[in-house]
Design a protein around this motif. Structure first.
Motif, PDB file in Angstrom:
ATOM      1  N   THR A  85       0.845  -1.182   0.000  1.00  0.00           N
ATOM      2  CA  THR A  85       0.000   0.000   0.000  1.00  0.00           C
ATOM      3  C   THR A  85       0.882   1.233   0.000  1.00  0.00           C
ATOM      4  N   VAL A  86       0.679   2.106  -0.966  1.00  0.00           N
ATOM      5  CA  VAL A  86       1.433   3.358  -1.009  1.00  0.00           C
ATOM      6  C   VAL A  86       0.682   4.348  -0.124  1.00  0.00           C
ATOM      7  N   GLU A  87       1.216   4.604   1.056  1.00  0.00           N
ATOM      8  CA  GLU A  87       0.551   5.471   2.016  1.00  0.00           C
ATOM      9  C   GLU A  87       0.722   6.944   1.684  1.00  0.00           C
ATOM     10  N   ASP A  88       1.768   7.261   0.936  1.00  0.00           N
ATOM     11  CA  ASP A  88       2.060   8.662   0.649  1.00  0.00           C
ATOM     12  C   ASP A  88       2.708   8.743  -0.726  1.00  0.00           C
ATOM     13  N   ARG A  89       2.037   9.368  -1.677  1.00  0.00           N
ATOM     14  CA  ARG A  89       2.548   9.461  -3.033  1.00  0.00           C
ATOM     15  C   ARG A  89       3.149  10.829  -3.323  1.00  0.00           C
ATOM     16  N   ALA A  90       3.379  11.646  -2.305  1.00  0.00           N
ATOM     17  CA  ALA A  90       3.987  12.955  -2.517  1.00  0.00           C
ATOM     18  C   ALA A  90       5.508  12.892  -2.525  1.00  0.00           C
ATOM     19  N   HIS A  91       6.073  11.844  -1.968  1.00  0.00           N
ATOM     20  CA  HIS A  91       7.537  11.719  -1.903  1.00  0.00           C
ATOM     21  C   HIS A  91       8.075  11.244  -3.253  1.00  0.00           C
ATOM     22  N   PRO A  92       9.276  11.706  -3.676  1.00  0.00           N
ATOM     23  CA  PRO A  92       9.815  11.266  -4.962  1.00  0.00           C
ATOM     24  C   PRO A  92      10.091   9.768  -5.049  1.00  0.00           C
ATOM     25  N   ALA A  93      10.159   9.068  -3.923  1.00  0.00           N
ATOM     26  CA  ALA A  93      10.386   7.625  -3.956  1.00  0.00           C
ATOM     27  C   ALA A  93       9.115   6.827  -4.196  1.00  0.00           C
ATOM     28  N   THR A  94       7.958   7.463  -4.064  1.00  0.00           N
ATOM     29  CA  THR A  94       6.699   6.733  -4.202  1.00  0.00           C
ATOM     30  C   THR A  94       5.711   7.410  -5.143  1.00  0.00           C
ATOM     31  N   ALA A  95       6.034   8.592  -5.644  1.00  0.00           N
ATOM     32  CA  ALA A  95       5.093   9.357  -6.459  1.00  0.00           C
ATOM     33  C   ALA A  95       4.684   8.619  -7.729  1.00  0.00           C
ATOM     34  N   HIS A  96       5.552   7.747  -8.233  1.00  0.00           N
ATOM     35  CA  HIS A  96       5.279   7.041  -9.493  1.00  0.00           C
ATOM     36  C   HIS A  96       4.478   5.765  -9.313  1.00  0.00           C
ATOM     37  N   LEU A  97       4.271   5.345  -8.090  1.00  0.00           N
ATOM     38  CA  LEU A  97       3.677   4.027  -7.838  1.00  0.00           C
ATOM     39  C   LEU A  97       2.152   4.082  -7.792  1.00  0.00           C
ATOM     40  N   PRO A  98       1.498   2.971  -8.136  1.00  0.00           N
ATOM     41  CA  PRO A  98       0.041   2.901  -7.953  1.00  0.00           C
ATOM     42  C   PRO A  98      -0.283   2.805  -6.465  1.00  0.00           C
ATOM     43  N   GLU A  99      -1.523   3.053  -6.112  1.00  0.00           N
ATOM     44  CA  GLU A  99      -1.907   2.990  -4.701  1.00  0.00           C
ATOM     45  C   GLU A  99      -1.727   1.590  -4.126  1.00  0.00           C
ATOM     46  N   ARG A 100      -1.906   0.579  -4.948  1.00  0.00           N
ATOM     47  CA  ARG A 100      -1.702  -0.827  -4.558  1.00  0.00           C
ATOM     48  C   ARG A 100      -0.675  -1.413  -5.508  1.00  0.00           C
ATOM     49  N   TRP A 101       0.468  -1.829  -4.969  1.00  0.00           N
ATOM     50  CA  TRP A 101       1.612  -2.231  -5.798  1.00  0.00           C
ATOM     51  C   TRP A 101       1.956  -3.690  -5.539  1.00  0.00           C
ATOM     52  N   PRO A 102       1.699  -4.595  -6.474  1.00  0.00           N
ATOM     53  CA  PRO A 102       2.096  -5.999  -6.291  1.00  0.00           C
ATOM     54  C   PRO A 102       3.619  -6.129  -6.343  1.00  0.00           C
ATOM     55  N   TRP A 103       4.167  -6.913  -5.404  1.00  0.00           N
ATOM     56  CA  TRP A 103       5.621  -7.054  -5.323  1.00  0.00           C
ATOM     57  C   TRP A 103       5.950  -8.373  -4.640  1.00  0.00           C
ATOM     58  N   THR A 104       7.102  -8.912  -4.935  1.00  0.00           N
ATOM     59  CA  THR A 104       7.579 -10.133  -4.286  1.00  0.00           C
ATOM     60  C   THR A 104       8.876  -9.821  -3.567  1.00  0.00           C
ATOM     61  N   ASP A 105       8.942 -10.178  -2.288  1.00  0.00           N
ATOM     62  CA  ASP A 105      10.135  -9.876  -1.503  1.00  0.00           C
ATOM     63  C   ASP A 105      10.101 -10.679  -0.209  1.00  0.00           C
ATOM     64  N   GLU A 106      11.114 -10.472   0.617  1.00  0.00           N
ATOM     65  CA  GLU A 106      11.079 -10.906   2.008  1.00  0.00           C
ATOM     66  C   GLU A 106      10.376  -9.810   2.803  1.00  0.00           C
ATOM     67  N   TRP A 107       9.297 -10.154   3.456  1.00  0.00           N
ATOM     68  CA  TRP A 107       8.500  -9.146   4.155  1.00  0.00           C
ATOM     69  C   TRP A 107       8.989  -9.038   5.602  1.00  0.00           C
ATOM     70  N   TYR A 108       9.819  -8.050   5.825  1.00  0.00           N
ATOM     71  CA  TYR A 108      10.470  -7.903   7.125  1.00  0.00           C
ATOM     72  C   TYR A 108       9.483  -7.512   8.223  1.00  0.00           C
ATOM     73  N   ASP A 109       9.573  -8.211   9.355  1.00  0.00           N
ATOM     74  CA  ASP A 109       8.986  -7.759  10.607  1.00  0.00           C
ATOM     75  C   ASP A 109      10.082  -7.046  11.398  1.00  0.00           C
ATOM     76  N   PHE A 110       9.694  -6.030  12.153  1.00  0.00           N
ATOM     77  CA  PHE A 110      10.643  -5.245  12.927  1.00  0.00           C
ATOM     78  C   PHE A 110      10.360  -5.391  14.417  1.00  0.00           C
ATOM     79  N   ARG A 111      11.379  -5.119  15.197  1.00  0.00           N
ATOM     80  CA  ARG A 111      11.227  -5.245  16.649  1.00  0.00           C
ATOM     81  C   ARG A 111      10.234  -4.238  17.207  1.00  0.00           C
ATOM     82  N   THR A 112      10.152  -3.078  16.574  1.00  0.00           N
ATOM     83  CA  THR A 112       9.198  -2.048  16.969  1.00  0.00           C
ATOM     84  C   THR A 112       8.634  -1.411  15.709  1.00  0.00           C
TER      85      THR A 112
END
Length: 232
Positions: free
Chosen positions: A122-149
């Motif tokens: 989910t693209v939560e913010d499309r105003a940043h240059p790193a996400t402005a080009h992405l659709p609101e819902r972006w299919p992707w394959t990766d390792e989905w990291y969980d974080f300690r916090t």
């Protein structure tokens, strides 16, 4: 004259990702698009006040484990204090666990991940240059990291993943995966994506990295609207 280099740091003292060579190649090409030279190293001795003074951004590119000395830690802190940038990619969140400054810089520390699998970002913010080009819902394959916090509310989250669309998620709704913030006097961006070598030839992912690099490489003496974007 402003610094014209990007330092790519790829040292690992734990797991080593096979995607690192592809990532280095991609960042060399992306830096060139911004008119910058990208220098790759695994030597923490490269972190000095003198060498980092010539760097716009330091990229921790799938680093793991304890990778810096006390002297190089101080140099990195100085780099941020002078307005420099930091960009952490993928297992940069699994680095320098015993250094509190780094934990704050990267925003959250890696805990675990399930097997690599497709999911929907989910693209939560499309105003940043790193996400402005992405659709609101972006299919992707990766390792989905969980974080300690959860890094919220200390960062501006740009991408999150829908845990209902894959197996093994452990952070619940709004699971963050990419964010930015100002820290220690400079700009910090982190993306958990980038496990697979093929990612670094994907046009959407490359534009994600290019936007992150452009933001972190902003003029050290400027605080225009774009550079201030990720203040929280």
């Amino acid at each position: 004259m402003p610094a014209q280099r990007v330092l790519l740091f790829t040292r690992t003292t734990g797991f080593r990702h096979r995607s690192i060579p592809a990532a280095v190649t991609a960042f060399r090409e992306l830096a060139a698009e911004l008119g910058l030279d990208a220098v790759a190293t695994e030597d923490p001795a490269e972190f000095t006040a003198e060498t980092l003074a010539d760097c716009r951004t330091v990229v921790f590119l799938s680093t793991t484990g304890e990778v810096l000395t006390e002297d190089s830690r101080q140099a990195l802190e100085g780099h941020l204090a002078s307005g420099g940038g930091f960009l952490g990619v993928h297992s940069a969140a699994g680095t320098e666990y015993d250094w509190p400054f780094y934990g704050g810089l990267v925003g959250a520390r890696f805990r675990s991940h399930p097997e690599s699998q497709p999911a929907i970002l989910t693209v939560e913010d499309r105003a940043h240059p790193a996400t402005a080009h992405l659709p609101e819902r972006w299919p992707w394959t990766d390792e989905w990291y969980d974080f300690r916090t959860d890094p919220r509310p200390g960062v501006r989250v740009l991408l999150s993943v829908d845990e209902g669309g894959y197996r093994g998620g452990g952070m619940g709704a709004g699971h963050p995966l990419a964010w930015c913030h100002h820290y220690g006097g400079g700009r910090s961006f982190y993306t958990a994506l980038g496990h697979h070598s093929a990612a670094y030839t994907d046009p959407d992912f490359r534009r994600h990295l290019l936007g992150a690099l452009r933001w972190t490489c902003g003029d050290r003496t400027s605080r225009d609207e774009e550079l201030d974007y990720c203040r929280t």
